[in-house]
Design a protein around this motif. Structure first.
Motif, short mmCIF file in Angstrom:
data_model
loop_
_atom_site.label_atom_id
_atom_site.label_comp_id
_atom_site.label_asym_id
_atom_site.label_seq_id
_atom_site.Cartn_x
_atom_site.Cartn_y
_atom_site.Cartn_z
N MET A 118 0.84 -1.20 0.00
CA MET A 118 0.00 0.00 0.00
C MET A 118 0.88 1.26 0.00
N LYS A 119 0.45 2.25 -0.78
CA LYS A 119 1.19 3.52 -0.82
C LYS A 119 0.72 4.37 0.38
N LYS A 120 1.66 4.99 1.07
CA LYS A 120 1.29 5.83 2.21
C LYS A 120 0.64 7.12 1.71
N THR A 121 -0.59 7.36 2.14
CA THR A 121 -1.37 8.50 1.66
C THR A 121 -1.25 9.68 2.63
N LYS A 122 -1.86 10.80 2.24
CA LYS A 122 -1.91 11.96 3.14
C LYS A 122 -2.68 11.59 4.42
N THR A 123 -3.76 10.83 4.25
CA THR A 123 -4.54 10.39 5.43
C THR A 123 -3.65 9.59 6.38
N PHE A 124 -2.83 8.70 5.81
CA PHE A 124 -1.90 7.91 6.61
C PHE A 124 -1.03 8.84 7.46
N TYR A 125 -0.44 9.83 6.81
CA TYR A 125 0.47 10.72 7.55
C TYR A 125 -0.28 11.63 8.53
N ASP A 126 -1.46 12.11 8.13
CA ASP A 126 -2.24 12.95 9.05
C ASP A 126 -2.58 12.18 10.32
N LYS A 127 -2.99 10.93 10.14
CA LYS A 127 -3.35 10.11 11.31
C LYS A 127 -2.12 9.76 12.13
N ALA A 128 -1.00 9.54 11.46
CA ALA A 128 0.25 9.25 12.17
C ALA A 128 0.64 10.44 13.05
N ILE A 129 0.50 11.63 12.51
CA ILE A 129 0.86 12.84 13.27
C ILE A 129 -0.06 13.00 14.48
N ALA A 130 -1.35 12.72 14.28
CA ALA A 130 -2.31 12.84 15.40
C ALA A 130 -1.98 11.82 16.50
N LEU A 131 -1.62 10.60 16.11
CA LEU A 131 -1.29 9.58 17.12
C LEU A 131 0.04 9.89 17.81
N ALA A 132 0.97 10.46 17.06
CA ALA A 132 2.26 10.83 17.68
C ALA A 132 2.02 11.90 18.75
N ALA A 133 1.13 12.85 18.47
CA ALA A 133 0.83 13.91 19.45
C ALA A 133 0.15 13.30 20.68
N ALA A 134 -0.74 12.34 20.45
CA ALA A 134 -1.39 11.67 21.59
C ALA A 134 -0.35 10.91 22.41
N GLY A 135 0.59 10.28 21.72
CA GLY A 135 1.64 9.51 22.41
C GLY A 135 2.48 10.40 23.31
N SER A 136 2.80 11.60 22.80
CA SER A 136 3.59 12.54 23.59
C SER A 136 2.83 12.92 24.86
N GLU A 137 1.52 13.17 24.70
CA GLU A 137 0.69 13.53 25.87
C GLU A 137 0.62 12.36 26.87
N LEU A 138 0.45 11.15 26.35
CA LEU A 138 0.33 9.99 27.25
C LEU A 138 1.67 9.70 27.96
N TYR A 139 2.77 9.94 27.23
CA TYR A 139 4.08 9.76 27.87
C TYR A 139 4.27 10.78 29.00
N ASP A 140 3.87 12.03 28.73
CA ASP A 140 4.00 13.08 29.76
C ASP A 140 3.17 12.74 31.00
N ARG A 141 2.10 12.01 30.81
CA ARG A 141 1.28 11.58 31.96
C ARG A 141 1.88 10.38 32.69
N GLY A 142 2.92 9.80 32.11
CA GLY A 142 3.56 8.64 32.73
C GLY A 142 2.86 7.33 32.44
N TRP A 143 2.06 7.30 31.37
CA TRP A 143 1.24 6.11 31.10
C TRP A 143 1.86 5.15 30.07
N VAL A 144 2.96 5.57 29.42
CA VAL A 144 3.61 4.66 28.45
C VAL A 144 5.14 4.68 28.64
N PRO A 145 5.62 4.25 29.83
CA PRO A 145 7.07 4.32 30.07
C PRO A 145 7.85 3.30 29.23
#
Ligand SMILES: CSCCC(=O)C(=O)COP(=O)(O)O
Ligand SMILES: [Zn+2]
Length: 207
Positions: A1-28
């Protein structure tokens, strides 16, 4: 599968969520995994072993709902626990898995009872379909088998009988929860973590 704009937009949104969850100490320490539905056949999922607080758009892989990668890289070791949810519920658009202290400790303390009953919390209303604080929501606790396919089947069987369940624990491991979109999933996760924290404090205060 070719990586689409949707793929990257969703990846960026999940990366931001990951940063927030890490700051909360929930994904060490590289723990946790996150995904978003791409369409009715594919999901975007974190690659295995990455630090979930510092994800780059290249740290995501598209998988089909049988867990097979359709872009390069190694998907999460727990891929089937995500794809099982997309397969079971067409309305699920996001899945988050964290390893918070609360989830880890409570899942060990209460493993023998098989579930945690969240009873009479105002915050139960955070879950879609619940409009009263009076009542009880069960959060099942599954054994931490390393056979993820077997665990995914066990979870699937439980959810077939309890479709209203908002999340589950794996003993000594962590919490899985889901929602229609990332925002709803984050809200469910926050509500669950809050109530797990209360339960742990109650356990400490009343033992
Ligand atoms: C270092 S945590 C052990 C694996 C785990 O439970 C987890 O959530 C992360 O696994 P992944 O393959 O998704 O990175
Ligand atoms: Zn995990």
């Amino acid at each position: 599968m070719k990586k689409t704009k949707t793929f990257y937009d969703k990846a960026i949104a999940l990366a931001a969520a990951g940063s927030e969850l890490y700051d909360r100490g929930w994904v060490p320490a590289t723990s946790g995994n996150f995904s978003l539905r791409l369409d009715d056949e594919l999901a975007l999922l974190t690659a295995s072993g990455k630090h979930k607080g510092r994800l780059a758009p290249t740290d995501f892989i598209a998988v089909d709902f049988d867990g097979r990668p359709v872009t390069d890289g190694k998907p999460s070791a727990e891929t089937l626990l995500h794809t099982q949810l997309y397969k079971r519920f067409p309305t699920v658009g996001a899945v988050l898995h964290c390893h918070s202290t609360n989830a880890t400790l409570l899942s060990r303390l209460l493993a023998d009872s098989g579930a945690i009953q969240l009873t009479d919390y105002e915050l139960l209303k955070a879950f879609d379909g619940i409009d009263t604080h009076a009542g009880s929501v069960a959060i099942p606790i599954f054994d931490n088998t390393q056979d993820i396919a077997a665990l995914a089947n066990e979870v699937d069987q439980y959810l077939l009988e309890h479709p209203e369940c908002p999340g589950y624990l794996i003993r000594g491991h962590g919490l899985y929860c889901w929602g229609q979109c990332l925002d709803t999933c984050m809200r469910n996760l926050e509500a669950l973590e809050f109530m797990l924290h209360c339960e742990l404090e109650m356990h400490r205060l009343t033992r």
